[in-house]
Scaffold this motif. Structure first.
Motif, PDB file in Angstrom:
ATOM      1  N   ARG A  46       0.830  -1.207   0.000  1.00 50.16           N
ATOM      2  CA  ARG A  46       0.000   0.000   0.000  1.00 50.16           C
ATOM      3  C   ARG A  46       0.862   1.254   0.000  1.00 50.16           C
ATOM      4  O   ARG A  46       0.591   2.208  -0.709  1.00 50.16           O
ATOM      5  CB  ARG A  46      -0.919   0.006   1.211  1.00 50.16           C
ATOM      6  CG  ARG A  46      -2.310  -0.450   0.874  1.00 50.16           C
ATOM      7  CD  ARG A  46      -3.265  -0.231   2.016  1.00 50.16           C
ATOM      8  NE  ARG A  46      -3.641  -1.547   2.497  1.00 50.16           N
ATOM      9  CZ  ARG A  46      -3.522  -1.977   3.737  1.00 50.16           C
ATOM     10  NH1 ARG A  46      -3.064  -1.193   4.671  1.00 50.16           N
ATOM     11  NH2 ARG A  46      -3.856  -3.192   4.067  1.00 50.16           N
ATOM     12  N   CYS A  48       3.899   1.630  -1.111  1.00 54.64           N
ATOM     13  CA  CYS A  48       4.541   1.783  -2.413  1.00 54.64           C
ATOM     14  C   CYS A  48       3.564   2.348  -3.447  1.00 54.64           C
ATOM     15  O   CYS A  48       3.921   3.201  -4.247  1.00 54.64           O
ATOM     16  CB  CYS A  48       5.111   0.457  -2.900  1.00 54.64           C
ATOM     17  SG  CYS A  48       6.556  -0.096  -1.978  1.00 54.64           S
ATOM     18  N   LYS A  49       2.327   1.880  -3.405  1.00 57.66           N
ATOM     19  CA  LYS A  49       1.317   2.382  -4.334  1.00 57.66           C
ATOM     20  C   LYS A  49       1.040   3.852  -4.080  1.00 57.66           C
ATOM     21  O   LYS A  49       0.884   4.643  -5.011  1.00 57.66           O
ATOM     22  CB  LYS A  49       0.018   1.571  -4.214  1.00 57.66           C
ATOM     23  CG  LYS A  49       0.078   0.199  -4.840  1.00 57.66           C
ATOM     24  CD  LYS A  49      -1.190  -0.561  -4.610  1.00 57.66           C
ATOM     25  CE  LYS A  49      -2.174  -0.244  -5.733  1.00 57.66           C
ATOM     26  NZ  LYS A  49      -3.384  -1.067  -5.623  1.00 57.66           N
ATOM     27  N   GLU A  50       0.983   4.239  -2.797  1.00 53.95           N
ATOM     28  CA  GLU A  50       0.728   5.640  -2.453  1.00 53.95           C
ATOM     29  C   GLU A  50       1.868   6.544  -2.927  1.00 53.95           C
ATOM     30  O   GLU A  50       1.632   7.638  -3.396  1.00 53.95           O
ATOM     31  CB  GLU A  50       0.525   5.779  -0.946  1.00 53.95           C
ATOM     32  CG  GLU A  50      -0.774   5.168  -0.464  1.00 53.95           C
ATOM     33  CD  GLU A  50      -0.886   5.145   1.049  1.00 53.95           C
ATOM     34  OE1 GLU A  50       0.011   5.670   1.744  1.00 53.95           O
ATOM     35  OE2 GLU A  50      -1.877   4.575   1.559  1.00 53.95           O
ATOM     36  N   LYS A  52       3.866   5.958  -5.483  1.00 55.82           N
ATOM     37  CA  LYS A  52       3.819   6.027  -6.947  1.00 55.82           C
ATOM     38  C   LYS A  52       2.706   6.926  -7.450  1.00 55.82           C
ATOM     39  O   LYS A  52       2.850   7.605  -8.445  1.00 55.82           O
ATOM     40  CB  LYS A  52       3.663   4.621  -7.545  1.00 55.82           C
ATOM     41  CG  LYS A  52       4.902   3.767  -7.415  1.00 55.82           C
ATOM     42  CD  LYS A  52       4.674   2.393  -8.015  1.00 55.82           C
ATOM     43  CE  LYS A  52       5.923   1.530  -7.833  1.00 55.82           C
ATOM     44  NZ  LYS A  52       5.733   0.199  -8.382  1.00 55.82           N
ATOM     45  N   THR A  53       1.553   6.906  -6.760  1.00 58.99           N
ATOM     46  CA  THR A  53       0.414   7.690  -7.217  1.00 58.99           C
ATOM     47  C   THR A  53       0.339   9.049  -6.549  1.00 58.99           C
ATOM     48  O   THR A  53      -0.419   9.906  -6.969  1.00 58.99           O
ATOM     49  CB  THR A  53      -0.920   6.941  -6.954  1.00 58.99           C
ATOM     50  OG1 THR A  53      -1.061   6.713  -5.547  1.00 58.99           O
ATOM     51  CG2 THR A  53      -0.959   5.635  -7.717  1.00 58.99           C
ATOM     52  N   GLY A  54       1.151   9.206  -5.481  1.00 56.41           N
ATOM     53  CA  GLY A  54       1.153  10.340  -4.616  1.00 56.41           C
ATOM     54  C   GLY A  54       1.138  11.656  -5.160  1.00 56.41           C
ATOM     55  O   GLY A  54       0.747  12.672  -4.998  1.00 56.41           O
TER      56      GLY A  54
END
Length: 54
Positions: A46, A48-50, A52-54
């Motif tokens: 989670r 890492c996804k945040e 990347k999309t942050g």
């Protein structure tokens, strides 16, 4: 574990009942460790996804 170590060090084995109890405790701990690891991996994924999309 101390009883198991003592028996091992003396070249003995635990009684069937003691060994069964130890096996059960090890199984419970393994399941708990697996569950904790899964949670940590989900949290990391989670994060890492945040990032990347942050």
């Amino acid at each position: 574990m101390n009883l198991w170590r003592s028996a091992r060090d003396q070249g003995q084995t635990l009684s069937r009942e003691q060994q069964s109890e130890l096996d059960s405790l090890v199984e419970v701990e393994l399941k708990a460790t697996t569950a904790r690891t899964a949670i940590l991996l989900q949290q990391k994924h989670r994060s890492c996804k945040e990032i990347k999309t942050g």
